[in-house]
Design a protein around this motif. Structure first.
Motif, PDB file in Angstrom:
ATOM      1  N   THR A 335     -18.294 -45.818 -78.000  1.00 45.87           N
ATOM      2  CA  THR A 335     -17.893 -46.640 -79.147  1.00 45.87           C
ATOM      3  C   THR A 335     -19.054 -46.841 -80.113  1.00 45.87           C
ATOM      4  OG1 THR A 335     -16.392 -47.788 -77.687  1.00 45.87           O
ATOM      5  CG2 THR A 335     -16.943 -48.892 -79.755  1.00 45.87           C
ATOM      6  N   LEU A 336     -18.779 -46.650 -81.396  1.00 46.19           N
ATOM      7  CA  LEU A 336     -19.804 -46.854 -82.426  1.00 46.19           C
ATOM      8  C   LEU A 336     -19.478 -48.078 -83.259  1.00 46.19           C
ATOM      9  CD1 LEU A 336     -20.430 -43.370 -84.003  1.00 46.19           C
ATOM     10  CD2 LEU A 336     -21.162 -44.311 -81.822  1.00 46.19           C
ATOM     11  N   TYR A 337     -20.435 -48.458 -84.080  1.00 45.89           N
ATOM     12  CA  TYR A 337     -20.216 -49.651 -84.883  1.00 45.89           C
ATOM     13  C   TYR A 337     -19.023 -49.546 -85.840  1.00 45.89           C
ATOM     14  CZ  TYR A 337     -20.551 -53.573 -87.759  1.00 45.89           C
ATOM     15  OH  TYR A 337     -20.207 -54.702 -88.428  1.00 45.89           O
ATOM     16  N   PRO A 338     -18.831 -48.410 -86.545  1.00 46.61           N
ATOM     17  CA  PRO A 338     -17.670 -48.354 -87.447  1.00 46.61           C
ATOM     18  C   PRO A 338     -16.332 -48.542 -86.709  1.00 46.61           C
ATOM     19  CG  PRO A 338     -19.224 -46.647 -88.014  1.00 46.61           C
ATOM     20  CD  PRO A 338     -19.700 -47.236 -86.716  1.00 46.61           C
ATOM     21  N   ASP A 339     -16.238 -48.097 -85.449  1.00 50.45           N
ATOM     22  CA  ASP A 339     -15.018 -48.346 -84.673  1.00 50.45           C
ATOM     23  C   ASP A 339     -14.801 -49.850 -84.544  1.00 50.45           C
ATOM     24  OD1 ASP A 339     -15.138 -45.617 -84.172  1.00 50.45           O
ATOM     25  OD2 ASP A 339     -15.931 -45.837 -82.155  1.00 50.45           O
ATOM     26  N   VAL A 340     -15.921 -50.553 -84.348  1.00 49.46           N
ATOM     27  CA  VAL A 340     -15.846 -51.991 -84.087  1.00 49.46           C
ATOM     28  C   VAL A 340     -15.490 -52.764 -85.347  1.00 49.46           C
ATOM     29  CG1 VAL A 340     -17.110 -54.006 -83.264  1.00 49.46           C
ATOM     30  CG2 VAL A 340     -17.560 -51.776 -82.240  1.00 49.46           C
ATOM     31  N   SER A 343     -11.936 -52.448 -86.538  1.00 51.83           N
ATOM     32  CA  SER A 343     -10.919 -52.966 -85.631  1.00 51.83           C
ATOM     33  C   SER A 343     -10.926 -54.480 -85.548  1.00 51.83           C
ATOM     34  CB  SER A 343     -11.133 -52.426 -84.217  1.00 51.83           C
ATOM     35  OG  SER A 343     -10.845 -51.058 -84.151  1.00 51.83           O
ATOM     36  N   VAL A 344     -12.114 -55.053 -85.495  1.00 54.70           N
ATOM     37  CA  VAL A 344     -12.229 -56.500 -85.335  1.00 54.70           C
ATOM     38  C   VAL A 344     -13.425 -56.996 -86.110  1.00 54.70           C
ATOM     39  CG1 VAL A 344     -11.224 -56.829 -83.042  1.00 54.70           C
ATOM     40  CG2 VAL A 344     -13.569 -56.063 -83.240  1.00 54.70           C
ATOM     41  N   SER A 345     -13.505 -58.287 -86.304  1.00 52.55           N
ATOM     42  CA  SER A 345     -14.675 -58.837 -86.956  1.00 52.55           C
ATOM     43  C   SER A 345     -15.760 -59.034 -85.919  1.00 52.55           C
ATOM     44  CB  SER A 345     -14.314 -60.168 -87.586  1.00 52.55           C
ATOM     45  OG  SER A 345     -15.426 -61.008 -87.538  1.00 52.55           O
ATOM     46  N   PHE A 346     -17.013 -58.755 -86.307  1.00 50.81           N
ATOM     47  CA  PHE A 346     -18.139 -58.869 -85.376  1.00 50.81           C
ATOM     48  C   PHE A 346     -18.263 -60.281 -84.828  1.00 50.81           C
ATOM     49  CE2 PHE A 346     -22.620 -59.328 -84.271  1.00 50.81           C
ATOM     50  CZ  PHE A 346     -22.763 -58.240 -83.442  1.00 50.81           C
ATOM     51  N   LYS A 355      -7.762 -50.811 -89.145  1.00 54.93           N
ATOM     52  CA  LYS A 355      -6.925 -50.090 -88.197  1.00 54.93           C
ATOM     53  C   LYS A 355      -7.529 -50.291 -86.814  1.00 54.93           C
ATOM     54  CE  LYS A 355      -7.443 -46.082 -90.511  1.00 54.93           C
ATOM     55  NZ  LYS A 355      -7.403 -44.639 -90.801  1.00 54.93           N
ATOM     56  N   SER A 356      -6.656 -50.210 -85.793  1.00 55.43           N
ATOM     57  CA  SER A 356      -7.140 -50.471 -84.442  1.00 55.43           C
ATOM     58  C   SER A 356      -7.661 -49.190 -83.816  1.00 55.43           C
ATOM     59  CB  SER A 356      -6.005 -51.012 -83.575  1.00 55.43           C
ATOM     60  OG  SER A 356      -5.479 -52.170 -84.152  1.00 55.43           O
ATOM     61  N   HIS A 357      -8.952 -48.981 -83.852  1.00 57.35           N
ATOM     62  CA  HIS A 357      -9.490 -47.791 -83.198  1.00 57.35           C
ATOM     63  C   HIS A 357      -9.148 -47.890 -81.712  1.00 57.35           C
ATOM     64  CE1 HIS A 357     -12.273 -45.973 -86.388  1.00 57.35           C
ATOM     65  NE2 HIS A 357     -11.345 -46.720 -86.964  1.00 57.35           N
ATOM     66  N   HIS A 358      -8.673 -46.772 -81.162  1.00 55.20           N
ATOM     67  CA  HIS A 358      -8.063 -46.827 -79.828  1.00 55.20           C
ATOM     68  C   HIS A 358      -8.990 -47.430 -78.796  1.00 55.20           C
ATOM     69  CE1 HIS A 358     -10.646 -43.400 -79.066  1.00 55.20           C
ATOM     70  NE2 HIS A 358     -10.417 -43.615 -77.793  1.00 55.20           N
ATOM     71  N   ASN A 359     -10.305 -47.238 -78.999  1.00 55.11           N
ATOM     72  CA  ASN A 359     -11.259 -47.679 -77.989  1.00 55.11           C
ATOM     73  C   ASN A 359     -11.748 -49.111 -78.213  1.00 55.11           C
ATOM     74  OD1 ASN A 359     -12.255 -46.327 -80.307  1.00 55.11           O
ATOM     75  ND2 ASN A 359     -14.299 -46.292 -79.460  1.00 55.11           N
ATOM     76  N   VAL A 360     -11.259 -49.780 -79.271  1.00 57.31           N
ATOM     77  CA  VAL A 360     -11.680 -51.170 -79.517  1.00 57.31           C
ATOM     78  C   VAL A 360     -10.434 -52.045 -79.690  1.00 57.31           C
ATOM     79  CG1 VAL A 360     -13.128 -52.700 -80.897  1.00 57.31           C
ATOM     80  CG2 VAL A 360     -13.729 -50.291 -80.684  1.00 57.31           C
ATOM     81  N   GLY A 361      -9.870 -52.037 -80.901  1.00 58.34           N
ATOM     82  CA  GLY A 361      -8.696 -52.865 -81.157  1.00 58.34           C
ATOM     83  C   GLY A 361      -7.476 -52.395 -80.377  1.00 58.34           C
ATOM     84  N   GLY A 362      -7.493 -51.131 -79.930  1.00 52.12           N
ATOM     85  CA  GLY A 362      -6.349 -50.593 -79.190  1.00 52.12           C
ATOM     86  C   GLY A 362      -6.428 -50.877 -77.698  1.00 52.12           C
ATOM     87  N   LEU A 363      -7.511 -51.511 -77.244  1.00 53.42           N
ATOM     88  CA  LEU A 363      -7.646 -51.790 -75.810  1.00 53.42           C
ATOM     89  C   LEU A 363      -6.657 -52.862 -75.370  1.00 53.42           C
ATOM     90  CD1 LEU A 363     -11.526 -51.990 -75.311  1.00 53.42           C
ATOM     91  CD2 LEU A 363     -10.003 -50.121 -74.677  1.00 53.42           C
ATOM     92  N   PRO A 364      -6.108 -52.720 -74.162  1.00 56.33           N
ATOM     93  CA  PRO A 364      -5.209 -53.768 -73.689  1.00 56.33           C
ATOM     94  C   PRO A 364      -5.975 -55.071 -73.465  1.00 56.33           C
ATOM     95  CG  PRO A 364      -5.655 -52.161 -71.951  1.00 56.33           C
ATOM     96  CD  PRO A 364      -6.288 -51.627 -73.184  1.00 56.33           C
ATOM     97  N   GLU A 365      -5.255 -56.192 -73.517  1.00 60.06           N
ATOM     98  CA  GLU A 365      -5.940 -57.485 -73.423  1.00 60.06           C
ATOM     99  C   GLU A 365      -6.611 -57.690 -72.068  1.00 60.06           C
ATOM    100  OE1 GLU A 365      -3.588 -60.770 -74.780  1.00 60.06           O
ATOM    101  OE2 GLU A 365      -3.559 -59.884 -76.793  1.00 60.06           O
TER     102      GLU A 365
END
Ligand code: ATP
Ligand code: XMP
Ligand code: GLN
Ligand code: MG
Length: 524
Positions: A335-340, A343-346, A355-365
């Protein structure tokens, strides 16, 4: 990082700006280690890091707004230099006894975009760079402004819209800029930040990617202990660099898992397997999960729903593989910073989800494994530099990025195996032509998109009614902003002809001329 190994550092206090990570990046470019702490955790970070200087970030909030963020008071009493940027300047002025007024009250609009300032007085921040009387381009993005500076400060630069474009208290070494030195549109911004961290804060500037590597290796060891780690390996730059770094840290405790979700490019699975096995002696498991992904995607057309499903299914696969290696507690990703940031606020604050990058915002809860993400604060070009530092061959380091959700986000509308097959062929032709023309390395990322639109054509005197293929190619350094690659028209017509002739199901080709922003690189 544990205290014993802390290098001289800068503490960056984040008030929720979209570009806070760029400050960290400029500080790294100046050869200095820094850490970002949300303003709510800045006090704790200060005690832990014992920084040699502080930078206060911008913010979507306004100082005059009720409940807007403040810097911990002790930062102003620590006797170390401070640079306040935009909101950082405003909040520092307010907390030290000055005055900030909202744009709607002063009746003057803000300044957004390019602006020019005039240096009115020499100060340490400008040493060797800007001289009195000179005009310089900067980049602004503010509505509010400081209307009275705090005791001890003086004005050292002015702009049309901000009389306090730069303020300085040379005794305390406190500086405030209304503009953003961290963005590339302030041409001398990087040098100003370098001046702050080296000249004003007195840091040596000897922090390098080699040092980053050492720090991360140590951190990974501390985090993982003698646990087992599964690393999601796509063959892309990020996960390859992450895997090599983690392997350096914990050796045989690492197993890499490559997921074939049926959304890969032509022959990609074989290529990645060969490339990785030829170069590295790290256990690699290849999982055939095509049915699972394709069945789950069937009927889904909403881009975010696709992304969320793919993110969750990746984790299901990783968890199943973790059991097979005897129970891995950790999942590593590149995971890189632009993915983060997209997807979400730091800070968990008010910046918006693009957009929800699959490896950050797309992760299950709920996840059973703890994440190991050693590249989480880096930008793509920095990861490439780290890759070179780790001795990764050019064929890994120079690869165009390919998103984890793969072709699913390049087929707007429903994703089917048939459509993936069509797109795979078109994409392969496009990339083949790009390679043949010697353009691969000049382009940051290039790919084809299969549109859910059918148009009428005529081939061999027959009427055709088939799909449209979109071509995209961009230049960029970090994926945060991008420009369209300006192919010659003859190149594009050549590619279009080949695609329409060779790929059944496509009878029209278009080229995407949208930069980022306002577009994003991927279509979904
Ligand atoms: N097919 C895959 N199998 C296993 N893990 C994957 C796969 N695709 C993506 N991942 C995981 O998701 C992370 C993010 O994907 P992303 O595409 O951003 O990075 P990358 O593939 O490593 O590099 P690049 O951006 O150059 O494609 C990867 O680093 C990797 O951990
Ligand atoms: O691993 C990834 N998972 C994702 O969900 C994802 N979405 C976009 N991308 C890649 O990120 C970069 C910026 O893309 P966008 O401008 O489309 O956001 C581009 O390089 C995209 O290919 C992704 N990578
Ligand atoms: N970019 C910023 O930090 C903006 C600060 C504040 N929201 C303003 O409009 O002035
Ligand atoms: Mg990838």
């Amino acid at each position: 990082m544990d205290d014993a190994h802390l290098p001289d550092s800068i503490l960056i206090v984040d008030f929720g700006s979209q570009v806070t990570q760029l400050i960290a990046r400029r500080v790294r470019e100046a050869g200095v280690y820094s850490e970002i702490a949300p303003f709510t955790q800045a006090e704790e970070a200060f005690h832990r890091l014992k920084p040699k200087g502080i930078i206060l970030s911008g913010s979507p909030a306004g100082v005059p707004d009720e409940g807007s963020p403040r810097a911990p008071e002790l930062l102003f009493e620590a006797g170390i230099p401070i640079l306040g940027i935009c909101y950082g300047q405003q909040v520092m002025s307010h907390q030290l006894g000055g005055e900030v007024r909202p744009g709607h009250e002063t009746g003057e609009g803000g300044e957004f975009g390019r602006a020019f300032l005039t240096v009115t007085k020499q100060c340490a921040l400008f040493d060797g760079l800007w001289k009195e009387g000179e005009r310089h381009q900067v980049w602004m993005s503010h509505g509010d402004k400081v209307t009275k500076f705090a005791p001890g400060f003086e004005i050292v630069a002015i702009s049309d819209g901000a009389p306090f474009a730069v303020i300085a208290d040379e005794k305390r070494k406190f500086y405030g800029t209304q503009f953003h030195p961290e963005v590339v549109h302030t041409p001398d911004g990087g040098k100003l930040i370098a001046n702050f961290v080296r000249h004003v804060c007195g840091l040596a500037g000897d922090w390098t990617m080699a040092a980053y590597r050492e720090t991360k290796v140590r951190e990974i060891r501390e985090q993982v202990g003698d646990g087992k780690v599964i690393c999601g390996l796509s063959g892309g730059v990020d996960s390859s660099v992450a895997a090599i770094l983690i392997h350096e840290a914990i050796g045989e405790q690492l197993t890499c898992v490559f997921v074939d979700h049926g959304l890969l490019r032509l022959n990609e699975r074989e290529q990645v397997e060969t490339m990785f096995r030829d170069h590295y002696n790290i256990p690699l498991v290849v999982v055939d999960a095509e049915d699972m992904f394709m069945e789950g995607l069937s009927g889904t057309t909403d881009p975010e729903a696709k992304r969320k499903f793919i993110g969750k299914t990746f984790i299901d696969v990783f968890e199943a593989e973790a059991k097979k290696v005897g129970g891995a507690d950790f999942l590593a990703q590149g995971t890189l910073y632009p993915d983060v940031i997209e997807s979400v606020s730091f800070t968990g604050g008010p910046s918006v989800t693009i957009k929800s990058h699959h490896n950050v915002g797309g992760l299950p809860e709920r996840m059973n494994m703890q994440l190991v993400e050693p590249l989480r604060e880096l930008f793509k070009d920095e990861v490439r530099e780290l890759g070179r530092e780790l001795g990764l061959p050019d064929m890994f380091v120079g690869r165009h990025p390919f998103p984890g959700p793969g072709l699913a986000i390049r087929i707007p509308g429903e994703v089917t195996k048939e459509r993936c097959d069509i797109l795979r062929k078109a994409d392969a032709i496009y990339l083949d032509e790009i390679r043949k023309a010697g353009l691969y390395d000049a382009i940051w990322q290039a790919f084809a998109v299969l549109l859910p639109v059918k148009t009428v054509g005529v081939m061999g005197d027959h009427r055709t009614y088939d799909s449209v293929c979109g071509l995209r190619a961009v230049t960029s350094t970090d994926g945060m902003t991008a420009d369209v690659y300006p192919f010659d028209a003859s190149f594009l017509t050549g590619v279009a002809t080949r695609i329409v002739n060779e790929v059944q199901g496509i009878n029209r080709v278009v080229y995407d001329y949208t930069s980022k922003p306002p577009g994003t690189i991927e279509w979904e």
